[in-house]
Design a protein around this motif. Structure first.
Motif, PDB file in Angstrom:
ATOM      1  N   ASP A  73      31.597 -63.791  79.776  1.00  0.00           N
ATOM      2  CA  ASP A  73      32.779 -63.944  80.632  1.00  0.00           C
ATOM      3  C   ASP A  73      33.320 -65.371  80.573  1.00  0.00           C
ATOM      4  O   ASP A  73      34.531 -65.590  80.659  1.00  0.00           O
ATOM      5  N   LEU A  74      32.419 -66.332  80.405  1.00  0.00           N
ATOM      6  CA  LEU A  74      32.826 -67.734  80.323  1.00  0.00           C
ATOM      7  C   LEU A  74      33.676 -67.994  79.082  1.00  0.00           C
ATOM      8  O   LEU A  74      34.669 -68.717  79.131  1.00  0.00           O
ATOM      9  N   PHE A  75      33.286 -67.363  77.960  1.00  0.00           N
ATOM     10  CA  PHE A  75      33.993 -67.586  76.701  1.00  0.00           C
ATOM     11  C   PHE A  75      35.302 -66.807  76.599  1.00  0.00           C
ATOM     12  O   PHE A  75      36.156 -67.143  75.780  1.00  0.00           O
ATOM     13  N   ILE A  76      35.464 -65.757  77.402  1.00  0.00           N
ATOM     14  CA  ILE A  76      36.672 -64.930  77.290  1.00  0.00           C
ATOM     15  C   ILE A  76      37.475 -64.942  78.590  1.00  0.00           C
ATOM     16  O   ILE A  76      38.246 -64.023  78.853  1.00  0.00           O
ATOM     17  N   ASN A  77      37.302 -65.992  79.392  1.00  0.00           N
ATOM     18  CA  ASN A  77      37.951 -66.010  80.709  1.00  0.00           C
ATOM     19  C   ASN A  77      39.471 -66.140  80.632  1.00  0.00           C
ATOM     20  O   ASN A  77      40.157 -65.989  81.635  1.00  0.00           O
ATOM     21  N   THR A  78      40.001 -66.414  79.445  1.00  0.00           N
ATOM     22  CA  THR A  78      41.456 -66.494  79.297  1.00  0.00           C
ATOM     23  C   THR A  78      42.063 -65.129  78.958  1.00  0.00           C
ATOM     24  O   THR A  78      43.285 -64.986  78.938  1.00  0.00           O
ATOM     25  N   ILE A 123      35.924 -54.912  79.597  1.00  0.00           N
ATOM     26  CA  ILE A 123      35.543 -54.005  78.508  1.00  0.00           C
ATOM     27  C   ILE A 123      34.648 -54.732  77.499  1.00  0.00           C
ATOM     28  O   ILE A 123      33.630 -54.189  77.046  1.00  0.00           O
ATOM     29  N   ILE A 124      35.020 -55.958  77.146  1.00  0.00           N
ATOM     30  CA  ILE A 124      34.228 -56.740  76.189  1.00  0.00           C
ATOM     31  C   ILE A 124      32.843 -57.038  76.763  1.00  0.00           C
ATOM     32  O   ILE A 124      31.827 -56.929  76.064  1.00  0.00           O
ATOM     33  N   THR A 125      32.788 -57.399  78.051  1.00  0.00           N
ATOM     34  CA  THR A 125      31.504 -57.720  78.685  1.00  0.00           C
ATOM     35  C   THR A 125      30.586 -56.510  78.706  1.00  0.00           C
ATOM     36  O   THR A 125      29.398 -56.618  78.364  1.00  0.00           O
ATOM     37  N   ILE A 126      31.124 -55.349  79.087  1.00  0.00           N
ATOM     38  CA  ILE A 126      30.317 -54.125  79.099  1.00  0.00           C
ATOM     39  C   ILE A 126      29.849 -53.787  77.689  1.00  0.00           C
ATOM     40  O   ILE A 126      28.697 -53.385  77.473  1.00  0.00           O
ATOM     41  N   GLY A 127      30.746 -53.955  76.708  1.00  0.00           N
ATOM     42  CA  GLY A 127      30.380 -53.702  75.315  1.00  0.00           C
ATOM     43  C   GLY A 127      29.251 -54.609  74.843  1.00  0.00           C
ATOM     44  O   GLY A 127      28.339 -54.171  74.131  1.00  0.00           O
ATOM     45  N   CYS A 128      29.299 -55.881  75.257  1.00  0.00           N
ATOM     46  CA  CYS A 128      28.241 -56.834  74.888  1.00  0.00           C
ATOM     47  C   CYS A 128      26.915 -56.467  75.549  1.00  0.00           C
ATOM     48  O   CYS A 128      25.849 -56.614  74.942  1.00  0.00           O
TER      49      CYS A 128
END
Length: 267
Positions: free
Chosen positions: A65-70, A78-83
């Motif tokens: 979440d820190l790296f994709i907070n933008t 969706i990306i976090t759940i996928g990771c």
């Protein structure tokens, strides 16, 4: 993909027991390097460091979440759940990890659909799902410890936000918060450990406070070392040096605390 591919890269950078400790923290690979070091971890109550648990999933989610907070909110979720799902499949579907992955995914899905997510409800649902799908996992010690620690933190680990003040007050609050979290996790885990192993580590709260802040940086730099090292050995060298420094500090703390008399009781 097998995590041992990346663990071998870490082994090429770090000596023992640093390499074994880092492989345990980020990949959950059993500690086999030294019986003495294993006993030291046991004495100071830090064996959970080398067992993948809900803490790894929580840290992973925060890092992602820190790296994709933008990104847009839904894309981030969706990306976090996928990771989370990808990490679970990568390290292998172990009971504590699967339980934490279900709980974490439920929380993020609730946020995705604009619903309120109650941590205790998510925990109960994750346990219920596993009880139905894999009832034999409920009896495993790792599952019980992970669930107990999570339940303790949810019920007793909440802390008020720090009031504005000096740096000293903020530091004191952080220390109190870490101690409260550690003690909260111990509410249910200490009895489980005593029932199964007939042992208690009195130094565990202090040990956790001294080393737990390093887990997230070690996961970040450890993953970076393994991935960069896979591409080119020299690329992973700078982050490997950082990992070596953090791990050496942890091993020093573990060694010192384990030598204090009367901190470990076995019945």
């Amino acid at each position: 993909m097998n995590p041992t591919i990346f663990s071998s890269i870490i082994n090429s950078y770090l000596p023992e027991p640093q390499a074994a400790l880092l492989n345990g923290i980020i990949f959950g690979i059993p500690l086999r390097s030294s019986k003495v070091f294993y006993q030291q971890l046991q004495i100071v109550g830090l064996l959970h460091l080398v067992v993948l648990s809900g803490m790894n999933i929580t840290i992973l989610a925060h890092i992602v979440d820190l790296f994709i907070n933008t990104f847009a909110k839904k894309i981030r979720l969706i990306i976090t759940i996928g990771c989370i799902i990808g990490f679970t499949l990568f390290v292998g579907p172990k009971p504590p990890i699967v339980r934490a992955a279900i709980m974490g995914s439920l929380t993020y899905i609730a946020v995705l659909y604009g619903r309120k997510s109650t941590a205790l409800v998510s925990l109960l649902v994750s346990v219920l799902v596993i009880a139905i799908a894999k009832p034999e996992w409920i009896k495993t010690i790792s599952f019980q410890l992970s669930t107990g620690a999570t339940c303790g933190i949810i019920l007793f680990g909440k802390s008020k936000q720090p009031e504005s003040g000096s740096k000293l007050k903020q530091i004191i609050h952080t220390i109190k918060n870490d101690l409260q979290t550690t003690l909260s996790a111990s509410v249910f885990t200490v009895p489980i450990i005593f029932i199964y192993f007939k042992q208690i580590s009195l130094i565990s709260p202090l040990a956790n406070i001294l080393v737990s802040p390093l887990i997230a940086p070690l996961m970040i730099f450890g993953f970076a070392t393994s991935v960069l090292g896979k591409i080119c050995w020299f690329l992973g060298l700078p982050t490997a040096y950082i990992c070596y420094g953090l791990l050496t500090y942890m091993i020093f703390v573990i060694d010192i605390l384990s030598k204090i008399p009367g901190v470990f009781l076995q019945f």
